[in-house]
Design a protein around this motif. Structure first.
Motif, mmCIF file in Angstrom:
data_model
loop_
_atom_site.group_PDB
_atom_site.id
_atom_site.type_symbol
_atom_site.label_atom_id
_atom_site.label_comp_id
_atom_site.label_asym_id
_atom_site.label_seq_id
_atom_site.Cartn_x
_atom_site.Cartn_y
_atom_site.Cartn_z
ATOM 1 N N PRO A 200 28.787 34.236 -19.922
ATOM 2 C CA PRO A 200 28.040 35.081 -20.861
ATOM 3 C C PRO A 200 26.917 34.343 -21.579
ATOM 4 N N VAL A 201 26.785 33.042 -21.343
ATOM 5 C CA VAL A 201 25.811 32.232 -22.079
ATOM 6 C C VAL A 201 24.508 32.117 -21.293
ATOM 7 N N LYS A 202 23.412 32.450 -21.936
ATOM 8 C CA LYS A 202 22.084 32.319 -21.331
ATOM 9 C C LYS A 202 21.211 31.490 -22.262
ATOM 10 N N GLN A 203 20.535 30.490 -21.690
ATOM 11 C CA GLN A 203 19.654 29.636 -22.475
ATOM 12 C C GLN A 203 18.335 29.461 -21.757
ATOM 13 N N ASN A 204 17.238 29.719 -22.454
ATOM 14 C CA ASN A 204 15.893 29.446 -21.959
ATOM 15 C C ASN A 204 15.274 28.357 -22.811
ATOM 16 N N SER A 205 14.686 27.374 -22.158
ATOM 17 C CA SER A 205 14.096 26.232 -22.857
ATOM 18 C C SER A 205 12.658 26.037 -22.398
ATOM 19 N N ILE A 206 11.778 25.791 -23.340
ATOM 20 C CA ILE A 206 10.369 25.506 -23.054
ATOM 21 C C ILE A 206 9.985 24.235 -23.803
ATOM 22 N N PHE A 207 9.509 23.235 -23.063
ATOM 23 C CA PHE A 207 9.145 21.960 -23.681
ATOM 24 C C PHE A 207 7.824 21.460 -23.095
ATOM 25 N N ALA A 208 7.036 20.798 -23.927
ATOM 26 C CA ALA A 208 5.800 20.138 -23.511
ATOM 27 C C ALA A 208 5.948 18.635 -23.727
ATOM 28 N N ASP A 209 5.295 17.838 -22.874
ATOM 29 C CA ASP A 209 5.433 16.385 -22.903
ATOM 30 C C ASP A 209 4.065 15.719 -22.974
ATOM 31 N N ILE A 210 4.045 14.553 -23.600
ATOM 32 C CA ILE A 210 2.862 13.699 -23.555
ATOM 33 C C ILE A 210 3.341 12.250 -23.493
ATOM 34 N N ALA A 211 2.681 11.464 -22.655
ATOM 35 C CA ALA A 211 3.096 10.065 -22.453
ATOM 36 C C ALA A 211 1.874 9.170 -22.406
ATOM 37 N N TYR A 212 2.032 7.976 -22.949
ATOM 38 C CA TYR A 212 0.985 6.946 -22.885
ATOM 39 C C TYR A 212 1.434 5.865 -21.914
ATOM 40 N N HIS A 213 0.551 5.513 -20.968
ATOM 41 C CA HIS A 213 0.879 4.554 -19.915
ATOM 42 C C HIS A 213 0.150 3.237 -20.167
ATOM 43 N N LEU A 214 0.945 2.188 -20.322
ATOM 44 C CA LEU A 214 0.411 0.862 -20.627
ATOM 45 C C LEU A 214 0.609 -0.052 -19.422
ATOM 46 N N ARG A 215 -0.479 -0.484 -18.820
ATOM 47 C CA ARG A 215 -0.399 -1.388 -17.670
ATOM 48 C C ARG A 215 0.013 -2.778 -18.140
ATOM 49 N N LEU A 216 1.165 -3.263 -17.650
ATOM 50 C CA LEU A 216 1.670 -4.574 -18.047
ATOM 51 C C LEU A 216 1.268 -5.673 -17.074
ATOM 52 N N SER A 217 1.018 -5.296 -15.831
ATOM 53 C CA SER A 217 0.620 -6.270 -14.811
ATOM 54 C C SER A 217 -0.081 -5.514 -13.696
ATOM 55 N N ASP A 218 -0.425 -6.226 -12.631
ATOM 56 C CA ASP A 218 -1.076 -5.566 -11.503
ATOM 57 C C ASP A 218 -0.162 -4.539 -10.849
ATOM 58 N N ARG A 219 1.143 -4.701 -11.026
ATOM 59 C CA ARG A 219 2.090 -3.813 -10.344
ATOM 60 C C ARG A 219 2.899 -2.935 -11.286
ATOM 61 N N GLY A 220 3.138 -3.398 -12.505
ATOM 62 C CA GLY A 220 4.053 -2.694 -13.388
ATOM 63 C C GLY A 220 3.377 -1.958 -14.532
ATOM 64 N N THR A 221 3.893 -0.768 -14.858
ATOM 65 C CA THR A 221 3.374 0.049 -15.956
ATOM 66 C C THR A 221 4.534 0.525 -16.819
ATOM 67 N N LEU A 222 4.356 0.444 -18.131
ATOM 68 C CA LEU A 222 5.344 0.957 -19.079
ATOM 69 C C LEU A 222 4.780 2.221 -19.708
ATOM 70 N N SER A 223 5.559 3.299 -19.621
ATOM 71 C CA SER A 223 5.148 4.570 -20.189
ATOM 72 C C SER A 223 6.064 4.927 -21.355
ATOM 73 N N ILE B 8 18.954 30.840 -27.252
ATOM 74 C CA ILE B 8 20.335 31.020 -26.828
ATOM 75 C C ILE B 8 20.755 32.467 -27.001
ATOM 76 N N GLN B 9 21.429 33.008 -25.970
ATOM 77 C CA GLN B 9 22.028 34.328 -26.065
ATOM 78 C C GLN B 9 23.416 34.285 -25.437
ATOM 79 N N ILE B 10 24.423 34.791 -26.159
ATOM 80 C CA ILE B 10 25.793 34.813 -25.661
ATOM 81 C C ILE B 10 26.285 36.253 -25.680
ATOM 82 N N ASP B 11 26.485 36.843 -24.506
ATOM 83 C CA ASP B 11 26.905 38.236 -24.378
ATOM 84 C C ASP B 11 28.422 38.309 -24.296
ATOM 85 N N LEU B 12 29.078 38.129 -25.424
ATOM 86 C CA LEU B 12 30.542 38.138 -25.462
ATOM 87 C C LEU B 12 31.118 39.490 -25.077
ATOM 88 N N MET B 13 30.400 40.554 -25.354
ATOM 89 C CA MET B 13 30.923 41.895 -25.114
ATOM 90 C C MET B 13 30.968 42.249 -23.623
#
Length: 313
Positions: free
Chosen positions: A99-122, A132-137
């Motif tokens: 009976p449980v229904k959940q809808n989720s909406i999320f937005a993301d933002i990330a900063y990417h920092l180059r640590l070396s020629d190969r590795g990146t930390l975000s 949330i909706q719970i249809d107990l009936m």
């Protein structure tokens, strides 16, 4: 399996997931067998880690054949903004359990920092809300006129935010995140049921690597750990063999829960599809036909002259 027993098990699962006391709490967020292809749902730092606009749809049917079993639908998109070393993302999740229904909406933002020629930390942050909706009936009860199930429950907006870190190279990645920091309360004066408790914090730690076995075959092992206060530690172990950068065949094990099998195929330079099948180890295997998960991903290649590189992470 008779209708009455199904209803009792459905109610028990509902209470297990949404009734939270100091003595026991359960995992409340959806789980994914193809987590290695679906990192944005749990870690905002993944946003923009690829070099193109990417979209992915994933559908999960858990314990097929079992009435009231969990169902999840996920749509994510993310894109890099290279000029500013940032990435943005979006996720919509529809999750159902009886009976449980959940809808989720999320937005993301990330900063990417180059640590070396190969590795990146975000470093990323996400913000959004759950509905949330719970249809107990709608539940079939053995005894009618039960006041505890005499009315439905609705929580329109539960605002939340999360954070994450993601380090990656072309052969290795490591991430740690908590997608929902606030412990939102499910309590509602309009529902005649014992306290529904809180949305507990979930902590995710994941890592993976890529190894060349020969010129045509690669091995990609990965691990995902999910940590929730007063709930058992959940660990997913997976290994995929990649043939000619086109076909992925793999298997995995969710400790003390299930084993799974995965297939992933690069249809074109821009379209990828995946499928996973889980076999549960619990008594639920007597009443269900396993768990199925289907994924479709699209990489938007606007520059036709650009050479597509294989997507491993």
């Amino acid at each position: 399996m008779n209708k009455s027993l199904k209803s009792q098990i459905c109610i028990a699962l509902f209470l297990l997931l949404f009734t939270c006391s100091e003595q026991g709490k359960a995992q409340q967020d959806p789980m994914y067998t193809q987590y290695m292809h679906n990192p944005l749902t749990v870690n905002p730092a993944y946003a923009g880690s690829t070099d193109m606009l990417s979209a992915m749809f994933l559908a999960r049917e858990q314990w097929v054949g079992f009435e009231g079993a969990p169902k999840s639908r996920t749509l994510t998109m993310n894109v890099p903004i290279s000029r500013y070393n940032i990435g943005t993302g979006f996720a919509f999740i529809n999750d159902e359990l009886g009976p449980v229904k959940q809808n989720s909406i999320f937005a993301d933002i990330a900063y990417h920092l180059r640590l070396s020629d190969r590795g990146t930390l975000s470093m990323g942050i996400k913000g959004g809300f759950d509905m949330i909706q719970i249809d107990l009936m709608t539940l079939d009860l053995d005894q009618g006129n039960d006041d505890a199930f005499s009315q439905n429950y609705t929580k329109e907006l539960l605002i939340n935010f999360g954070v994450g870190l993601y380090y990656y190279t072309d052969r290795f990645y490591f991430g740690a995140s908590t997608p929902r920091i606030l412990r939102n309360s499910y309590d509602n004066d309009g529902i005649n049921i014992t306290s529904l408790g809180y949305k507990e914090r979930h902590y995710f730690v994941t890592t993976g690597a890529l190894f060349d076995l020969n010129d045509n075959i690669k091995l990609k092992p990965s691990i995902l750990s999910k940590i929730v206060w007063n709930a058992p530690l959940s660990i997913d172990l997976s290994a995929n063999f990649i043939f000619n950068d086109m076909l992925w065949l793999g298997a995995g094990y969710r400790i003390e829960d299930s084993m799974n099998f995965l297939i992933h195929y690069q249809l074109t330079d821009q379209i990828r599809v995946g499928y996973a099948f889980d076999l549960t180890e619990s008594e639920l295997r007597r009443y269900s036909n396993g768990t199925h998960e289907i994924m479709v991903a699209f990489d938007f290649l606007f520059n036709k002259k650009k050479i597509m590189t294989p997507r491993y992470f």
